[in-house]
Design an enzyme around this catalytic site. Structure first.
Site, mmCIF file in Angstrom:
data_model
loop_
_atom_site.group_PDB
_atom_site.id
_atom_site.type_symbol
_atom_site.label_atom_id
_atom_site.label_comp_id
_atom_site.label_asym_id
_atom_site.label_seq_id
_atom_site.Cartn_x
_atom_site.Cartn_y
_atom_site.Cartn_z
ATOM 1 N N CYS A 89 -20.251 2.120 7.319
ATOM 2 C CA CYS A 89 -19.586 1.420 8.412
ATOM 3 C C CYS A 89 -18.301 2.192 8.695
ATOM 4 C CB CYS A 89 -19.281 -0.012 7.989
ATOM 5 S SG CYS A 89 -18.258 -0.955 9.158
ATOM 6 N N CYS A 94 -0.094 4.826 6.919
ATOM 7 C CA CYS A 94 -0.819 4.675 8.183
ATOM 8 C C CYS A 94 0.034 3.854 9.163
ATOM 9 C CB CYS A 94 -2.147 3.976 7.945
ATOM 10 S SG CYS A 94 -3.173 4.780 6.679
ATOM 11 N N CYS A 128 -0.680 0.094 10.304
ATOM 12 C CA CYS A 128 -1.032 -0.925 9.320
ATOM 13 C C CYS A 128 0.171 -1.737 8.871
ATOM 14 C CB CYS A 128 -1.693 -0.268 8.111
ATOM 15 S SG CYS A 128 -2.293 -1.462 6.895
ATOM 16 N N CYS A 163 0.841 -1.196 0.000
ATOM 17 C CA CYS A 163 0.000 0.000 0.000
ATOM 18 C C CYS A 163 0.880 1.251 0.000
ATOM 19 C CB CYS A 163 -0.905 -0.005 1.231
ATOM 20 S SG CYS A 163 -2.013 1.434 1.304
ATOM 21 N N CYS A 192 -20.101 -5.836 2.119
ATOM 22 C CA CYS A 192 -19.538 -4.527 2.453
ATOM 23 C C CYS A 192 -18.198 -4.407 1.743
ATOM 24 C CB CYS A 192 -19.354 -4.394 3.959
ATOM 25 S SG CYS A 192 -18.598 -2.835 4.496
ATOM 26 N N ARG A 195 -19.299 -3.368 16.669
ATOM 27 C CA ARG A 195 -18.619 -4.597 16.284
ATOM 28 C C ARG A 195 -17.237 -4.667 16.930
ATOM 29 N NH1 ARG A 195 -17.938 -4.386 10.396
ATOM 30 N NH2 ARG A 195 -20.210 -4.444 10.529
#
Length: 411
Positions: free
Chosen positions: A202, A69, A72, A65, A142, A272
């Protein structure tokens, strides 16, 4: 305890707590923990009974990626020894999703690392959604593909997506310390694009990155303002090879207090328990079911979770039941609002078109009782000073099975 009685009353009325009350929950002592869980559990049962919704992750592409971040394992510059592979083909992703559905998952979450999808990526994911829906017509899908460009949310919706995930992760004030390649505002914009397209939003947070109690309350109140239909609460998995590898700031008790605070602030929204529950809640996971009404089944994106069979046994042993495909997750008032707004096709998370679980505007919430700051101060004084949570690196297991491998998934 006056604080908890006040919060239960507000939760049953869908009334926003004050910031002081939310902070006071985080400051309660370990001696008060079971009282906090019991109080938040009353609110959870009011809106969701004893049902637990199961979700299943499929990592469509892993690693490489370009974003930075800090939390991550797939980030730019990460040396974590994770699986790295390019896009799964639609039939491969559909087979991976089928394993989760067979294990009891009601929602499949399709995730791809990267800043955001190209139009070609959206076409690829659309074909994957169609393949999944052909096999399992009633399953919720999702997508989680990063920052959206204009029109992409509409295309995903047309392809059959029910929801879109994009987490705020932390407070706006501290976001720049975690990520520099995009902004907090970028994330807010993507959530709003998803909602505008009629997708069930979400959006959640990551706890354990060194944030303060104020940061946690800030991000949860920001989420309430955004009104996502479901709020995943992640607990940082400190992967070796990432900037936050040494951040072991969570205890099981701290995690339970965070979940309770989220439940009080968003009483009738799907809360969740997401990544990191096995690492940080450990043997206290069953207690967390009294606070959250949704979990991920089996493994995560780049780390392994506990066995899917163990998840199901835990739910049953704790006196809860897996939510069936024919059951609407939301309380009736939110499901009706969701249907009226055209958001989602299954009512999977909550009403994405008004204040997050609020019967009245936030300004209508009453002032904090005079005892709340004193309670918070007293609770903080009871905490053991200098206590450092144990670094449980033995519980951080890199995923080596399922999507992107030849081994059977954990579901």
């Amino acid at each position: 305890m006056d604080l908890l009685n006040t919060l239960v009353d507000k939760g049953l009325r869908r009334e926003l707590p004050t910031r002081e009350e939310a902070l006071a929950v985080l400051a309660t002592s370990d001696d008060e923990l079971l009282d906090v869980v019991a109080a938040a559990g009353k609110v959870r049962r009011q809106w969701f009974g004893r049902r637990v919704k199961l979700n299943y992750l499929v990592n469509l592409k892993s690693g490489l990626c370009p974003e930075d971040c800090s939390y991550c394992s797939q980030r730019l510059g990460s040396t974590a020894g994770i699986l790295k592979y390019t896009w799964l083909k639609p039939d491969e992703a559909s087979q991976a999703a089928a394993a989760g559905v067979a294990g009891g998952a009601k929602r499949v979450c399709l995730v791809a690392s990267g800043r955001g999808p190209t139009d070609r990526d959206v076409d690829r994911v659309s074909k994957t959604i169609e393949a999944i829906k052909e096999q399992n017509e009633d399953v919720e899908v999702c997508a989680c593909l990063g920052l959206l460009s204009a029109g992409q949310a509409d295309r995903l919706r047309t392809a059959g997506a029910d929801a879109y995930n994009h987490n705020l992760n932390t407070s706006e004030a501290t976001y720049g310390e975690i990520t520099t390649t995009h902004t907090y505002a970028d994330r807010v914009d993507t959530v709003q694009q998803a909602q505008a397209a009629g997708l069930s939003a979400c959006s959640g947070l990551i706890a354990g990155m060194g944030e303060t109690d104020e940061d946690l309350v800030d991000v949860v109140y920001a989420l309430r303002d955004l009104d996502p239909d479901s709020v995943p609460v992640n607990f940082l998995i400190p992967f070796e090879g990432t900037p936050l590898a040494k951040e072991w700031n969570l205890t099981p008790q701290r995690c339970l207090r965070i979940l309770a605070m989220v439940r009080f602030v968003c009483p009738d929204v799907e809360v969740r328990i997401a990544g990191g529950r096995e690492v940080h809640l450990r043997t206290m996971q069953p207690l967390a079911l009294h606070l959250a009404n949704s979990i991920f089944l089996g493994d995560y994106l780049t780390s392994e979770g506990q066995a899917g069979k163990t998840d199901l046994e835990m739910i049953a042993d704790a006196g809860f039941e897996v939510e069936g495909a024919g059951t609407v997750t939301l309380p009736e008032h939110r499901a009706d609002a969701l249907a009226a707004a055209g958001c989602g096709s299954h009512g999977g998370g909550g009403g994405g078109c008004g204040p997050c679980g609020s019967a009245e505007p936030a300004a209508a919430a009453g002032p904090a009782t005079s005892s709340v700051p004193a309670q918070a101060e007293a609770a903080a004084a009871e905490a053991v000073e200098g206590e450092t949570p144990e670094a449980r690196t033995d519980l951080v297991a890199v995923r080596r099975r399922g999507a992107g491998t030849d081994l059977a998934p954990n579901a």
